[in-house]
Write an enzyme that holds these catalytic residues in place. Structure first.
Site, PDB file in Angstrom:
ATOM      1  N   GLY A  74       5.535  -1.981   2.475  1.00 15.10           N
ATOM      2  CA  GLY A  74       4.649  -0.959   1.938  1.00 15.10           C
ATOM      3  C   GLY A  74       5.293   0.391   1.706  1.00 15.10           C
ATOM      4  O   GLY A  74       4.646   1.304   1.178  1.00 15.10           O
ATOM      5  N   ALA A  75       6.557   0.557   2.065  1.00 15.94           N
ATOM      6  CA  ALA A  75       7.210   1.865   1.913  1.00 15.94           C
ATOM      7  C   ALA A  75       7.312   2.282   0.447  1.00 15.94           C
ATOM      8  O   ALA A  75       7.106   3.443   0.107  1.00 15.94           O
ATOM      9  CB  ALA A  75       8.590   1.851   2.565  1.00 15.94           C
ATOM     10  N   GLY A  76       7.626   1.348  -0.434  1.00 15.59           N
ATOM     11  CA  GLY A  76       7.727   1.668  -1.855  1.00 15.59           C
ATOM     12  C   GLY A  76       6.385   2.085  -2.437  1.00 15.59           C
ATOM     13  O   GLY A  76       6.291   3.058  -3.194  1.00 15.59           O
ATOM     14  N   ASP A  77       5.332   1.352  -2.072  1.00 15.49           N
ATOM     15  CA  ASP A  77       3.990   1.712  -2.539  1.00 15.49           C
ATOM     16  C   ASP A  77       3.580   3.072  -1.988  1.00 15.49           C
ATOM     17  O   ASP A  77       2.979   3.887  -2.703  1.00 15.49           O
ATOM     18  CB  ASP A  77       2.972   0.658  -2.107  1.00 15.49           C
ATOM     19  CG  ASP A  77       3.190  -0.677  -2.805  1.00 15.49           C
ATOM     20  OD1 ASP A  77       3.770  -0.692  -3.905  1.00 15.49           O
ATOM     21  OD2 ASP A  77       2.770  -1.703  -2.239  1.00 15.49           O
ATOM     22  N   GLY A 132      15.612   3.444  -1.358  1.00 10.13           N
ATOM     23  CA  GLY A 132      15.409   3.007   0.018  1.00 10.13           C
ATOM     24  C   GLY A 132      15.951   3.999   1.030  1.00 10.13           C
ATOM     25  O   GLY A 132      15.606   5.170   1.014  1.00 10.13           O
TER      26      GLY A 132
END
Length: 160
Positions: free
Chosen positions: A100-103, A73
């Site tokens: 949506g940051a992880g994707d 993160g």
């Protein structure tokens, strides 16, 4: 079908409490069959115990994948392929939404797979694309163009 859901003998769905069963055997199977594993620190810890990112990555790698990427993160990401290990710090951006940051991170990383890009280059791309995803609301609206990515290190950065 997700763990915790079972189809009954008459073809009807039966829902079971997913917490009643230990999910680790299923996770171990998935990890051992994968070439690249992406996990947040808390996800990795479910399978291999609590530890710092480098230890988590090594423990997961011992299960079979050739690469492991630990997403952290706001603290960036760590990756290892057994030969190269790299800890990439997060990019500073004005966060609007983290959905949506992880994707986006995974998409950025994978966009450089299959070519000559190094693990370090792939990790940097993943961190940059994940950071861009945080600069707008929603899960797809923050996808950067290659031109925007190239300007990310400019003194003025990218204005959206």
């Amino acid at each position: 079908m997700a763990p915790g859901n079972v189809v009954g003998n008459r073809g009807t769905g039966v829902s079971e409490d997913g917490l009643a069963h230990d999910p680790r055997p299923v996770y171990e199977q998935l990890v051992s069959a994968a070439d690249i594993v992406f996990a947040r620190e808390d996800e990795a810890a479910l399978l291999v115990g609590n530890a710092e990112a480098p230890v988590l990555a090594e423990r997961l790698r011992r299960l079979g994948p050739r690469e492991v990427v630990i997403r952290r993160g706001a603290h960036g990401a760590f990756a290892s392929d057994g030969t190269t290990c790299h800890d990439e710090p997060a990019r500073r951006v004005d966060v609007v939404d983290t959905v949506g940051a992880g994707d986006a991170f995974v998409a950025g990383y994978l966009s450089l797979c299959g070519g000559s890009a190094s693990l370090v280059e792939r990790l940097r791309r993943g961190v940059a694309v994940g950071a861009f995803a945080c600069t707008s609301a929603g899960d797809g609206e923050g996808s950067p163009t290659l031109a925007e990515l190239s300007r990310m290190d400019d003194e003025e950065g990218v204005v959206r």
